[in-house]
Scaffold this motif. Sequence first.
Motif, PDB file in Angstrom:
ATOM      1  N   ILE A   1       0.852  -1.179   0.000  1.00 15.69           N
ATOM      2  CA  ILE A   1       0.000   0.000   0.000  1.00 15.69           C
ATOM      3  C   ILE A   1       0.895   1.238   0.000  1.00 15.69           C
ATOM      4  N   TYR A   2       0.635   2.150  -0.945  1.00 13.82           N
ATOM      5  CA  TYR A   2       1.381   3.404  -1.033  1.00 13.82           C
ATOM      6  C   TYR A   2       0.447   4.562  -0.736  1.00 13.82           C
ATOM      7  N   LEU A   3       0.993   5.569  -0.029  1.00 12.20           N
ATOM      8  CA  LEU A   3       0.226   6.724   0.410  1.00 12.20           C
ATOM      9  C   LEU A   3       0.906   7.998  -0.066  1.00 12.20           C
ATOM     10  N   GLY A   4       0.120   9.019  -0.334  1.00 19.59           N
ATOM     11  CA  GLY A   4       0.661  10.298  -0.774  1.00 19.59           C
ATOM     12  C   GLY A   4       0.123  11.443   0.044  1.00 19.59           C
ATOM     13  N   GLY A   5       0.982  12.441   0.321  1.00 21.11           N
ATOM     14  CA  GLY A   5       0.578  13.594   1.118  1.00 21.11           C
ATOM     15  C   GLY A   5       1.189  14.879   0.599  1.00 21.11           C
ATOM     16  N   HIS A   6       1.371  15.836   1.530  1.00 20.93           N
ATOM     17  CA  HIS A   6       1.863  17.148   1.134  1.00 20.93           C
ATOM     18  C   HIS A   6       3.337  17.139   0.741  1.00 20.93           C
ATOM     19  N   ASP A   7       4.122  16.174   1.245  1.00 22.92           N
ATOM     20  CA  ASP A   7       5.569  16.251   1.004  1.00 22.92           C
ATOM     21  C   ASP A   7       6.151  14.929   0.526  1.00 22.92           C
ATOM     22  N   GLY A   8       5.409  14.164  -0.303  1.00 27.06           N
ATOM     23  CA  GLY A   8       6.015  12.994  -0.906  1.00 27.06           C
ATOM     24  C   GLY A   8       5.134  11.750  -0.862  1.00 27.06           C
TER      25      GLY A   8
ATOM     26  N   LYS B   1       7.232  17.003  -2.711  1.00 26.73           N
ATOM     27  CA  LYS B   1       6.192  17.096  -3.733  1.00 26.73           C
ATOM     28  C   LYS B   1       4.827  16.840  -3.086  1.00 26.73           C
ATOM     29  N   SER B   2       3.814  17.603  -3.513  1.00 27.27           N
ATOM     30  CA  SER B   2       2.448  17.395  -3.039  1.00 27.27           C
ATOM     31  C   SER B   2       1.756  16.404  -3.981  1.00 27.27           C
ATOM     32  N   ILE B   3       1.311  15.298  -3.419  1.00 24.72           N
ATOM     33  CA  ILE B   3       0.783  14.197  -4.220  1.00 24.72           C
ATOM     34  C   ILE B   3      -0.740  14.247  -4.218  1.00 24.72           C
TER      35      ILE B   3
END
Length: 553
Positions: free
Chosen positions: A358-365, A384-386
């Motif tokens: 499981i991969y998660l994305g947020g405000h900084d990567g 990077k904001s994902i």
Amino acid sequence: MEPALLGSVISTLFPSRAEHTPPAMRPHPVASTEAPVPVSEGELGAAILRLRSKNKAPGPDGIPGKAWVVSSVALGERLRRLFSACLEQGKFPMARQVYWWSEDIAELRRAAIAAQRESSNHRRRRRRDTTLDDTLYETYRQAKKALRVAIAKAKVQARKEMLDSLNRDPWGRPYRVARGKLRPWAPPVTETMEPALLGSVISTLFPSRAEHTPPAMRPHPVASTEAPVPVSEGELGAAILRLRSKNKAPASIMAISSSILLILTLFHGLQAEKVVCDGIIFNHVYFDRELLVNNLGRPYNLVMHKFSGLLFFSHTVQNGTHADFLITTCHIDKRTCSNVSGVPGGYAIAYDAGNDDIYLGGHDGIYKYNFLTKSADFFAEEGKSIWGLFVRRNFYYIEYPTQKLRVYQDDEFLPVAEAINIEVDHFFISKHMDIYFSNRTALYKVEKPKKEAIVLSDEVVIRQIVEDSYGDTYFCTSDGIYIEDKPYHRIKKVAHIVQAFGLTFDEHDQIVYSDRNAIYRLKPSKVGPLCYEVLTNPAEREDLERIKDTLIS
């Protein structure tokens, strides 16, 4: 022929060879000892729903499909056990055979049904071989085609035989078929004759003889002195139900059979708890809603990790004076939830089926979920904001706020050349390697091997794109759930949900969706056919309520 001469002829025609080995015969298939798969509630519900049409004639039992639909609430489980017992024992009620029926057609029909069940059971498996799946379906298709061809030939042959029998037996089956189509258009002649003339005709045809003694008639039965049996509630209800049809003629065995089924259903409803139809109709099937998580703020991006039973989703929370995103995981059976730490502003979620990650994305990567620590570890693209994540063969992500699509190549994330001038809000690749993406303009599809984008719809707001285990692609929108209507390059609505935000499927391929405040799972309903009729036909609901009130009073 002399034995010596016979032996010489045989040895000349069939010389023996020492090095010759006869081919091995194919062994006879061993009969399966496995018990047949019982009829499931889903199979019974699907069969009942196929009978719900009001404009089709009933089957050999004389009971219309609508009566089965309404009565399935009370009789559904009993019917399921009955059909399962028929499959297990191999005994089925004998129906009246049509004129073209034969044992060969019956054998082809049994083979087609067996192939259909084997193909359907294999498709329901969570892990299945696609090659075997295609083979089983092709076997079923060929068996069904052979059955249709055999029936067509049998009908042609039966008609030919009936026409040929006209000269041999004028009063045989053709005559009986024609007589069965005739209806009396006028009263009998004896009813219109004068009494005197009628008496003269009868006396002439049947003269009286003094020496004739007529046979003794059976004596009339003595009237019973017992009190008559009072009218029961069931008899009264049956009479009322026979009157509810406004456009059909009464007084037939079909009406009586339907009334019995409807009466059983109504009394079942009177004795049981009140039936509440507050579920969802999904693709013409009614489902009950099971509340999984409540009191949420717009749960987005539902992703199911089927092997652990964990549901991942993002939702809005209040962070001081402004709103932010938070990723939470919940076990849908244990109903335990916990927030995933380590992902500031967590919004994007993706499942890597190849590696079960499981991969998660947020405000900084981008982060990777750790199932042992139940937290997230940093993975890539720091700072990077994902906005969105997707993993299938390649690793893709959508950057915010540029809405540019990037793919992992040569140890780095690079812009996708085909979408370098396109804003992308959602991106998805199906099992068939068809590409779907959406933005504020429309929903698009790129079919393999074509490179041109096709507009599927420009009237919906896409919030999530998913697929089930069969490879069917679904689109969660602000006003419900849609499915691709192949091959017409459009989408069709299969469920109306006000403010839908997310969609996924659990390990049993049951629908899990979210609205503005909660997450639900759709489960098969015991009152599905009845609720479907009530929700889709207001007149039917009024009739049932009126009959129920009459019976209660």
